[in-house]
Design an enzyme around this catalytic site. Sequence first.
Site, PDB file in Angstrom:
ATOM      1  N   GLY A  10     -30.505 -55.433  37.110  1.00  0.00           N
ATOM      2  CA  GLY A  10     -29.279 -56.235  36.827  1.00  0.00           C
ATOM      3  C   GLY A  10     -28.018 -56.199  37.533  1.00  0.00           C
ATOM      4  O   GLY A  10     -28.276 -56.272  38.916  1.00  0.00           O
ATOM      5  N   ARG A  11     -26.872 -56.656  37.197  1.00  0.00           N
ATOM      6  CA  ARG A  11     -25.802 -56.651  38.081  1.00  0.00           C
ATOM      7  C   ARG A  11     -24.375 -56.078  37.656  1.00  0.00           C
ATOM      8  O   ARG A  11     -24.582 -55.453  36.497  1.00  0.00           O
ATOM      9  CB  ARG A  11     -25.460 -58.376  37.895  1.00  0.00           C
ATOM     10  CG  ARG A  11     -26.384 -59.179  38.550  1.00  0.00           C
ATOM     11  CD  ARG A  11     -26.000 -60.674  38.526  1.00  0.00           C
ATOM     12  NE  ARG A  11     -26.015 -61.194  37.400  1.00  0.00           N
ATOM     13  CZ  ARG A  11     -25.771 -62.596  37.014  1.00  0.00           C
ATOM     14  NH1 ARG A  11     -25.280 -63.125  38.119  1.00  0.00           N
ATOM     15  NH2 ARG A  11     -25.912 -63.061  35.883  1.00  0.00           N
TER      16      ARG A  11
ATOM     17  N   ASP B   1     -31.403 -39.728  46.780  1.00  0.00           N
ATOM     18  CA  ASP B   1     -31.446 -41.218  47.249  1.00  0.00           C
ATOM     19  C   ASP B   1     -29.890 -41.424  47.717  1.00  0.00           C
ATOM     20  O   ASP B   1     -29.274 -42.403  47.796  1.00  0.00           O
ATOM     21  CB  ASP B   1     -31.459 -42.230  45.987  1.00  0.00           C
ATOM     22  CG  ASP B   1     -31.968 -43.678  46.712  1.00  0.00           C
ATOM     23  OD1 ASP B   1     -32.440 -43.601  48.061  1.00  0.00           O
ATOM     24  OD2 ASP B   1     -31.862 -44.536  46.219  1.00  0.00           O
TER      25      ASP B   1
ATOM     26  N   LYS C 180     -27.881 -42.485  50.784  1.00  0.00           N
ATOM     27  CA  LYS C 180     -27.783 -43.478  51.990  1.00  0.00           C
ATOM     28  C   LYS C 180     -26.509 -44.242  51.782  1.00  0.00           C
ATOM     29  O   LYS C 180     -25.896 -44.241  50.799  1.00  0.00           O
ATOM     30  CB  LYS C 180     -29.163 -44.377  51.797  1.00  0.00           C
ATOM     31  CG  LYS C 180     -29.267 -45.247  50.392  1.00  0.00           C
ATOM     32  CD  LYS C 180     -30.401 -45.855  50.485  1.00  0.00           C
ATOM     33  CE  LYS C 180     -30.818 -46.671  48.959  1.00  0.00           C
ATOM     34  NZ  LYS C 180     -31.617 -47.479  49.097  1.00  0.00           N
TER      35      LYS C 180
ATOM     36  N   ASN D 118     -25.578 -46.249  48.791  1.00  0.00           N
ATOM     37  CA  ASN D 118     -25.260 -45.656  47.395  1.00  0.00           C
ATOM     38  C   ASN D 118     -23.975 -44.819  47.612  1.00  0.00           C
ATOM     39  O   ASN D 118     -23.863 -44.021  46.662  1.00  0.00           O
ATOM     40  CB  ASN D 118     -26.394 -44.568  47.172  1.00  0.00           C
ATOM     41  CG  ASN D 118     -27.657 -45.511  46.447  1.00  0.00           C
ATOM     42  OD1 ASN D 118     -27.302 -46.720  46.327  1.00  0.00           O
ATOM     43  ND2 ASN D 118     -28.736 -45.004  46.676  1.00  0.00           N
TER      44      ASN D 118
ATOM     45  N   ASP E 296     -24.867 -44.297  42.116  1.00  0.00           N
ATOM     46  CA  ASP E 296     -26.277 -44.788  41.822  1.00  0.00           C
ATOM     47  C   ASP E 296     -27.156 -43.312  41.566  1.00  0.00           C
ATOM     48  O   ASP E 296     -27.900 -42.990  42.557  1.00  0.00           O
ATOM     49  CB  ASP E 296     -26.824 -45.487  42.749  1.00  0.00           C
ATOM     50  CG  ASP E 296     -28.066 -46.454  42.399  1.00  0.00           C
ATOM     51  OD1 ASP E 296     -28.620 -45.944  41.391  1.00  0.00           O
ATOM     52  OD2 ASP E 296     -28.261 -47.666  42.773  1.00  0.00           O
TER      53      ASP E 296
ATOM     54  N   THR F 212     -35.740 -43.484  49.406  1.00  0.00           N
ATOM     55  CA  THR F 212     -35.882 -44.543  50.531  1.00  0.00           C
ATOM     56  C   THR F 212     -36.368 -44.224  51.621  1.00  0.00           C
ATOM     57  O   THR F 212     -36.126 -42.957  52.082  1.00  0.00           O
ATOM     58  CB  THR F 212     -34.487 -45.113  50.764  1.00  0.00           C
ATOM     59  OG1 THR F 212     -33.915 -45.471  49.479  1.00  0.00           O
ATOM     60  CG2 THR F 212     -34.640 -46.245  51.704  1.00  0.00           C
TER      61      THR F 212
HETATM   62  P1  AMP Z   1     -26.359 -50.862  41.779  1.00  0.00           P
HETATM   63  O1  AMP Z   1     -27.225 -51.380  40.613  1.00  0.00           O
HETATM   64  O2  AMP Z   1     -25.849 -49.541  41.194  1.00  0.00           O
HETATM   65  O3  AMP Z   1     -27.410 -50.416  43.085  1.00  0.00           O
HETATM   66  O4  AMP Z   1     -25.006 -51.608  42.109  1.00  0.00           O
HETATM   67  C1  AMP Z   1     -25.502 -52.869  42.917  1.00  0.00           C
HETATM   68  C2  AMP Z   1     -24.287 -53.214  43.771  1.00  0.00           C
HETATM   69  O5  AMP Z   1     -23.073 -53.356  43.027  1.00  0.00           O
HETATM   70  C3  AMP Z   1     -23.705 -51.874  44.790  1.00  0.00           C
HETATM   71  O6  AMP Z   1     -24.447 -51.759  45.696  1.00  0.00           O
HETATM   72  C4  AMP Z   1     -22.297 -52.261  45.184  1.00  0.00           C
HETATM   73  O7  AMP Z   1     -22.159 -53.069  46.083  1.00  0.00           O
HETATM   74  C5  AMP Z   1     -21.782 -52.819  43.636  1.00  0.00           C
HETATM   75  N1  AMP Z   1     -21.307 -51.803  42.696  1.00  0.00           N
HETATM   76  C6  AMP Z   1     -21.924 -51.096  41.975  1.00  0.00           C
HETATM   77  N2  AMP Z   1     -20.936 -50.136  41.121  1.00  0.00           N
HETATM   78  C7  AMP Z   1     -19.927 -50.508  41.531  1.00  0.00           C
HETATM   79  C8  AMP Z   1     -18.556 -49.884  41.560  1.00  0.00           C
HETATM   80  N3  AMP Z   1     -18.633 -48.921  40.395  1.00  0.00           N
HETATM   81  N4  AMP Z   1     -17.400 -50.601  42.157  1.00  0.00           N
HETATM   82  C9  AMP Z   1     -17.621 -51.480  42.892  1.00  0.00           C
HETATM   83  N5  AMP Z   1     -18.879 -51.998  43.232  1.00  0.00           N
HETATM   84  C10 AMP Z   1     -19.950 -51.532  42.725  1.00  0.00           C
END
Ligand code: AMP
Length: 293
Positions: free
Chosen positions: A45-46, A156, A158, A161, A174, A192
């Site tokens: 997801g996002r 993980d 890196k 994360n 993460d 990884t």
């Molecule tokens: P994830 O699904 O946790 O790997 O997050 C995907 C991407 O979203 C990450 O690699 C960051 O670039 C961005 N992201 C995730 N969590 C945050 C957060 N709490 N604050 C800012 N950017 C985030």
Amino acid sequence: MSDPSESGDSSSSGVTYLENILPAPKQLHMGLFEVRRELGSGSFGRVFLARHLESGFICALKVLIKTEIAARASEKHVRREIEVHSNLRHPGILGFYGWFHDETRVVMILEYAVGGELFDLLVKSKHFSEPCAARYIAQITMSLAYLQQKHVIHRDIKPENILIGVHGELKLADFGYSIHSPGNSRETVCGTLCYLAPEMTLANPRYTNAVDQWALGVLTYELLTGHSPFDDASSAITPIRIRNLDMPPLPSSVSPEAKHFIHSLLVLDPAQRLPLKDALVHPWILKHAAPSR
Ligand code: AMP
């Protein structure tokens, strides 16, 4: 929103609160948030920047799509991420404020890391100076020491994360591959490839939380040179290269103290890897990242 930093009994939505002291939290749902822009995307997801409408509280919403989780048979993985992350509270670990789900989504409410990924900063900077790398590594070492004290293996580590907070401080994020392991002995291979500890690459792996110490060594090498020791452009990453410690020598511009730090972590025998408490007082760390600096 009720104070998400309090701990206590868990409600069915996963929010914690102190019964009888704070009012019971309202059931969480997407309608309570104004979703602003996308911050990034992950496996299922996002992640969005969002504002809690009632309080104005700015946070990140990690929105996972249930059909995508099911398609990859990753329910256990997501449940574990929530279980592990929701039990951690440390300035060097991305804040986890709560979670909820609806028919189509699982949503985690996270601290917003305004500086984005350490990975992007590293790509932009090519590599970091020794004082800068040592200060970053000291912060990650403290976060990992906290995890080890809580019997959690991250698995993980890196630059992708690791996120950057408002004051430039690092936030370990993460926890999708993390595991709470009081027995401290695991067999599942995950993570990884170029950060995998040698014992994880064996046919029948058996490993402990020392895999995070190995990854810390890989990370230190990468912050100082701009590339991972087992993922240089010249040759493919193979488990054999990892098990043979077959990595390009560190450039002469890297100080002897930094080399010693890295070689104390990239040790084939997990029991001989530099313990995190010793890493924090290693001469390279003390030279650049002593508490008074
Ligand atoms: P994830 O699904 O946790 O790997 O997050 C995907 C991407 O979203 C990450 O690699 C960051 O670039 C961005 N992201 C995730 N969590 C945050 C957060 N709490 N604050 C800012 N950017 C985030």
